[in-house]
Motif scaffolding. Structure first.
Motif, PDB file in Angstrom:
ATOM      1  N   TYR A  13      -2.930  19.960  64.704  1.00 12.50           N
ATOM      2  CA  TYR A  13      -4.079  20.157  63.821  1.00 12.50           C
ATOM      3  C   TYR A  13      -4.423  21.640  63.690  1.00 12.50           C
ATOM      4  O   TYR A  13      -4.702  22.135  62.595  1.00 12.50           O
ATOM      5  CB  TYR A  13      -5.301  19.400  64.358  1.00 12.50           C
ATOM      6  N   VAL A  14      -4.411  22.343  64.801  1.00  8.47           N
ATOM      7  CA  VAL A  14      -4.735  23.770  64.789  1.00  8.47           C
ATOM      8  C   VAL A  14      -3.728  24.537  63.933  1.00  8.47           C
ATOM      9  O   VAL A  14      -4.098  25.353  63.076  1.00  8.47           O
ATOM     10  CB  VAL A  14      -4.763  24.333  66.220  1.00  8.47           C
ATOM     11  N   THR A  15      -2.451  24.278  64.157  1.00  9.89           N
ATOM     12  CA  THR A  15      -1.404  24.975  63.397  1.00  9.89           C
ATOM     13  C   THR A  15      -1.512  24.679  61.912  1.00  9.89           C
ATOM     14  O   THR A  15      -1.404  25.590  61.066  1.00  9.89           O
ATOM     15  CB  THR A  15      -0.020  24.557  63.913  1.00  9.89           C
ATOM     16  N   ASN A  16      -1.739  23.411  61.566  1.00 15.47           N
ATOM     17  CA  ASN A  16      -1.851  23.038  60.153  1.00 15.47           C
ATOM     18  C   ASN A  16      -3.047  23.717  59.486  1.00 15.47           C
ATOM     19  O   ASN A  16      -2.941  24.230  58.362  1.00 15.47           O
ATOM     20  CB  ASN A  16      -1.980  21.523  60.015  1.00 15.47           C
ATOM     21  N   SER A  17      -4.184  23.731  60.170  1.00 19.25           N
ATOM     22  CA  SER A  17      -5.377  24.354  59.589  1.00 19.25           C
ATOM     23  C   SER A  17      -5.181  25.847  59.384  1.00 19.25           C
ATOM     24  O   SER A  17      -5.526  26.394  58.326  1.00 19.25           O
ATOM     25  CB  SER A  17      -6.593  24.106  60.490  1.00 19.25           C
ATOM     26  N   LEU A  18      -4.643  26.521  60.391  1.00 22.55           N
ATOM     27  CA  LEU A  18      -4.418  27.959  60.266  1.00 22.55           C
ATOM     28  C   LEU A  18      -3.406  28.272  59.171  1.00 22.55           C
ATOM     29  O   LEU A  18      -3.592  29.218  58.389  1.00 22.55           O
ATOM     30  CB  LEU A  18      -3.935  28.527  61.598  1.00 22.55           C
ATOM     31  N   THR A  19      -2.352  27.478  59.083  1.00 18.94           N
ATOM     32  CA  THR A  19      -1.322  27.717  58.068  1.00 18.94           C
ATOM     33  C   THR A  19      -1.865  27.529  56.662  1.00 18.94           C
ATOM     34  O   THR A  19      -1.708  28.395  55.789  1.00 18.94           O
ATOM     35  CB  THR A  19      -0.127  26.772  58.296  1.00 18.94           C
ATOM     36  N   VAL A  20      -2.505  26.386  56.430  1.00 16.36           N
ATOM     37  CA  VAL A  20      -3.020  26.082  55.096  1.00 16.36           C
ATOM     38  C   VAL A  20      -4.090  27.086  54.682  1.00 16.36           C
ATOM     39  O   VAL A  20      -4.097  27.593  53.551  1.00 16.36           O
ATOM     40  CB  VAL A  20      -3.577  24.642  55.062  1.00 16.36           C
ATOM     41  N   THR A  21      -5.008  27.399  55.586  1.00 15.99           N
ATOM     42  CA  THR A  21      -6.100  28.312  55.259  1.00 15.99           C
ATOM     43  C   THR A  21      -5.584  29.716  54.978  1.00 15.99           C
ATOM     44  O   THR A  21      -5.965  30.340  53.979  1.00 15.99           O
ATOM     45  CB  THR A  21      -7.111  28.345  56.421  1.00 15.99           C
ATOM     46  N   ALA A  22      -4.720  30.231  55.847  1.00 15.76           N
ATOM     47  CA  ALA A  22      -4.214  31.595  55.667  1.00 15.76           C
ATOM     48  C   ALA A  22      -3.421  31.725  54.377  1.00 15.76           C
ATOM     49  O   ALA A  22      -3.595  32.700  53.622  1.00 15.76           O
ATOM     50  CB  ALA A  22      -3.357  31.986  56.863  1.00 15.76           C
ATOM     51  N   LEU A  23      -2.543  30.763  54.082  1.00 16.64           N
ATOM     52  CA  LEU A  23      -1.740  30.838  52.865  1.00 16.64           C
ATOM     53  C   LEU A  23      -2.596  30.697  51.616  1.00 16.64           C
ATOM     54  O   LEU A  23      -2.370  31.399  50.621  1.00 16.64           O
ATOM     55  CB  LEU A  23      -0.657  29.760  52.887  1.00 16.64           C
ATOM     56  N   ALA A  24      -3.576  29.805  51.650  1.00 19.73           N
ATOM     57  CA  ALA A  24      -4.452  29.632  50.484  1.00 19.73           C
ATOM     58  C   ALA A  24      -5.225  30.907  50.188  1.00 19.73           C
ATOM     59  O   ALA A  24      -5.340  31.332  49.028  1.00 19.73           O
ATOM     60  CB  ALA A  24      -5.409  28.462  50.721  1.00 19.73           C
ATOM     61  N   VAL A  25      -5.769  31.541  51.218  1.00 20.07           N
ATOM     62  CA  VAL A  25      -6.517  32.784  51.019  1.00 20.07           C
ATOM     63  C   VAL A  25      -5.594  33.897  50.529  1.00 20.07           C
ATOM     64  O   VAL A  25      -5.943  34.658  49.612  1.00 20.07           O
ATOM     65  CB  VAL A  25      -7.220  33.198  52.330  1.00 20.07           C
TER      66      VAL A  25
ATOM     67  N   VAL B 102       1.873  21.406  51.406  1.00 24.38           N
ATOM     68  CA  VAL B 102       2.036  22.196  50.175  1.00 24.38           C
ATOM     69  C   VAL B 102       0.921  21.915  49.163  1.00 24.38           C
ATOM     70  O   VAL B 102       0.277  22.851  48.673  1.00 24.38           O
ATOM     71  CB  VAL B 102       3.423  21.955  49.558  1.00 24.38           C
ATOM     72  N   PRO B 103       0.648  20.644  48.792  1.00 29.81           N
ATOM     73  CA  PRO B 103      -0.444  20.418  47.837  1.00 29.81           C
ATOM     74  C   PRO B 103      -1.804  20.844  48.378  1.00 29.81           C
ATOM     75  O   PRO B 103      -2.651  21.318  47.616  1.00 29.81           O
ATOM     76  CB  PRO B 103      -0.394  18.906  47.579  1.00 29.81           C
ATOM     77  N   LEU B 104      -2.031  20.686  49.691  1.00 29.32           N
ATOM     78  CA  LEU B 104      -3.298  21.146  50.258  1.00 29.32           C
ATOM     79  C   LEU B 104      -3.464  22.646  50.048  1.00 29.32           C
ATOM     80  O   LEU B 104      -4.534  23.120  49.636  1.00 29.32           O
ATOM     81  CB  LEU B 104      -3.354  20.823  51.750  1.00 29.32           C
ATOM     82  N   THR B 105      -2.410  23.404  50.321  1.00 26.47           N
ATOM     83  CA  THR B 105      -2.471  24.853  50.159  1.00 26.47           C
ATOM     84  C   THR B 105      -2.758  25.222  48.713  1.00 26.47           C
ATOM     85  O   THR B 105      -3.597  26.087  48.426  1.00 26.47           O
ATOM     86  CB  THR B 105      -1.143  25.488  50.610  1.00 26.47           C
TER      87      THR B 105
ATOM     88  N   THR C 160      -0.540  11.768  60.730  1.00 23.23           N
ATOM     89  CA  THR C 160      -1.212  12.627  61.701  1.00 23.23           C
ATOM     90  C   THR C 160      -0.598  14.015  61.759  1.00 23.23           C
ATOM     91  O   THR C 160      -1.297  15.014  61.936  1.00 23.23           O
ATOM     92  CB  THR C 160      -1.161  11.984  63.100  1.00 23.23           C
ATOM     93  N   GLY C 161       0.709  14.110  61.594  1.00 24.68           N
ATOM     94  CA  GLY C 161       1.376  15.393  61.670  1.00 24.68           C
ATOM     95  C   GLY C 161       1.056  16.334  60.531  1.00 24.68           C
ATOM     96  O   GLY C 161       1.402  17.518  60.591  1.00 24.68           O
ATOM     97  N   ALA C 162       0.385  15.839  59.470  1.00 22.11           N
ATOM     98  CA  ALA C 162       0.044  16.666  58.318  1.00 22.11           C
ATOM     99  C   ALA C 162      -1.459  16.797  58.128  1.00 22.11           C
ATOM    100  O   ALA C 162      -1.917  17.200  57.061  1.00 22.11           O
ATOM    101  CB  ALA C 162       0.679  16.088  57.043  1.00 22.11           C
ATOM    102  N   GLN C 163      -2.233  16.459  59.156  1.00 23.07           N
ATOM    103  CA  GLN C 163      -3.688  16.530  59.059  1.00 23.07           C
ATOM    104  C   GLN C 163      -4.212  17.833  59.655  1.00 23.07           C
ATOM    105  O   GLN C 163      -3.489  18.561  60.340  1.00 23.07           O
ATOM    106  CB  GLN C 163      -4.320  15.324  59.756  1.00 23.07           C
ATOM    107  N   THR C 164      -5.477  18.124  59.389  1.00 18.35           N
ATOM    108  CA  THR C 164      -6.084  19.381  59.816  1.00 18.35           C
ATOM    109  C   THR C 164      -7.283  19.124  60.721  1.00 18.35           C
ATOM    110  O   THR C 164      -7.670  17.977  60.961  1.00 18.35           O
ATOM    111  CB  THR C 164      -6.516  20.207  58.589  1.00 18.35           C
ATOM    112  N   LEU C 165      -7.896  20.199  61.188  1.00 14.41           N
ATOM    113  CA  LEU C 165      -8.962  20.085  62.186  1.00 14.41           C
ATOM    114  C   LEU C 165     -10.203  19.319  61.718  1.00 14.41           C
ATOM    115  O   LEU C 165     -10.845  18.680  62.557  1.00 14.41           O
ATOM    116  CB  LEU C 165      -9.368  21.486  62.647  1.00 14.41           C
ATOM    117  N   PRO C 166     -10.614  19.375  60.447  1.00 13.00           N
ATOM    118  CA  PRO C 166     -11.787  18.562  60.070  1.00 13.00           C
ATOM    119  C   PRO C 166     -11.630  17.078  60.385  1.00 13.00           C
ATOM    120  O   PRO C 166     -12.607  16.415  60.750  1.00 13.00           O
ATOM    121  CB  PRO C 166     -11.896  18.811  58.557  1.00 13.00           C
ATOM    122  N   LEU C 167     -10.414  16.538  60.258  1.00 18.20           N
ATOM    123  CA  LEU C 167     -10.203  15.135  60.619  1.00 18.20           C
ATOM    124  C   LEU C 167     -10.218  14.936  62.129  1.00 18.20           C
ATOM    125  O   LEU C 167     -10.575  13.876  62.625  1.00 18.20           O
ATOM    126  CB  LEU C 167      -8.878  14.640  60.041  1.00 18.20           C
TER     127      LEU C 167
END
Length: 276
Positions: A69-81, A139-142, A220-227
């Motif tokens: 979850y931590v890795t997914n959140s950091l990855t998606v957030t950093a790439l989106a920004v 990818v779509p989340l980002t 579960t492997g594609a979810q982020t910290l809010p969940l």
């Protein structure tokens, strides 16, 4: 004399009351995370934790796939920004420097996009992602997180670009710079406060987003910290200690980022709001 004293005191007193109102929930969250379960469930509220325990933080981090979850959140957030900043730099420069038909309509469109609640588009977004066979993917989340923060980023940076005198850019081009080189060497360094402000806003927006990842990513492997925050339930009900510990851990990255960027972020938000 009394009126003058009152005139100085009431704004400060109002500010203190508002500050306390905003800070108290944050304090209560951290305090509850450090209390033993007995103090949390006590009928009489324990305002200051005396028997401090870190047991709830252990419960929170022991959840399966926590580091995923931590890795997914950091990855998606950093790439989106990052993607939003790159696109917004070009878009804000075009809106601030170039004159073309429909320019005002573009600006109005960005404002309307910023005001529109993304939650009303969840069903349409789900159908697009499903038909593209991209469910349970980051990818779509980002991409959609980038689209969420892009209008604000463009509008804010547009004000900063417009505030930079054209003469600086023209002087650099007279000295032999191309337009791209003038932008990189002259304008880009002056946009630092705006970049800080928009980065902070974008990080908070993408980091906190819950609805899209809930609908699009069931794996579960594609979810982020809010969940992850919604997972602290036992057979006896909600585990409030673990929930508050998880909420505290979830808030720490934003608090750290704000501490480092607060000065430039505040100046960036105010400057970008009144210029251009």
């Amino acid at each position: 004399m009394k009126r003058s004293l009152f005139g100085r005191l009431w704004p400060n007193a109002t500010a203190v009351v508002l500050f306390a109102g905003f800070v108290f929930p944050v304090y209560w969250m951290f305090a509850t995370a450090l209390k033993p379960t007995g103090d949390i469930l006590s009928e009489d509220p324990v305002w200051f934790p005396t028997d401090i325990t870190f047991e709830h933080f252990g419960t929170a981090t022991d959840v399966d796939h926590f580091w995923t979850y931590v890795t997914n959140s950091l990855t998606v957030t950093a790439l989106a920004v990052l993607f939003a900043l790159v696109i917004a730099l070009a878009g804000s420069f075009a809106l601030a420097r170039m004159r073309f038909r429909g320019r005002r309509g573009f600006v109005i469109g960005f404002m309307l996009a910023q005001m529109a609640p993304w939650e009303v588009m969840v069903i349409a977004i789900y159908m697009i992602v499903r038909d593209g066979s991209m469910l349970n993917s980051l990818v779509p989340l980002t991409l959609f997180y980038m689209m969420m923060i892009l209008p604000f980023t463009i509008l804010t940076l547009r004000g900063f670009v417009a505030a930079v005198p054209k003469e600086l850019e023209e002087s650099a081009m007279v000295d032999g710079c191309t337009r791209a080189q003038a932008f990189r060497r002259i304008i880009l360094p002056l946009l630092a406060p705006g970049l800080m402000a928009t980065s902070l806003f974008g990080f908070i927006t993408a980091w906190n987003e819950f609805a899209l990842v809930l609908v699009l990513n069931k794996d579960t492997g594609a979810q982020t910290l809010p969940l992850w925050l919604s997972s602290f339930q036992t057979q006896f009900g909600d585990d409030w200690g673990a929930t508050m510990a998880a909420s505290s851990l979830f808030a720490v990255p934003i608090l750290i980022l704000f501490v480092f960027l607060q000065r430039k972020a505040v100046s960036g938000l105010t400057a970008g709001a009144v210029k251009g």
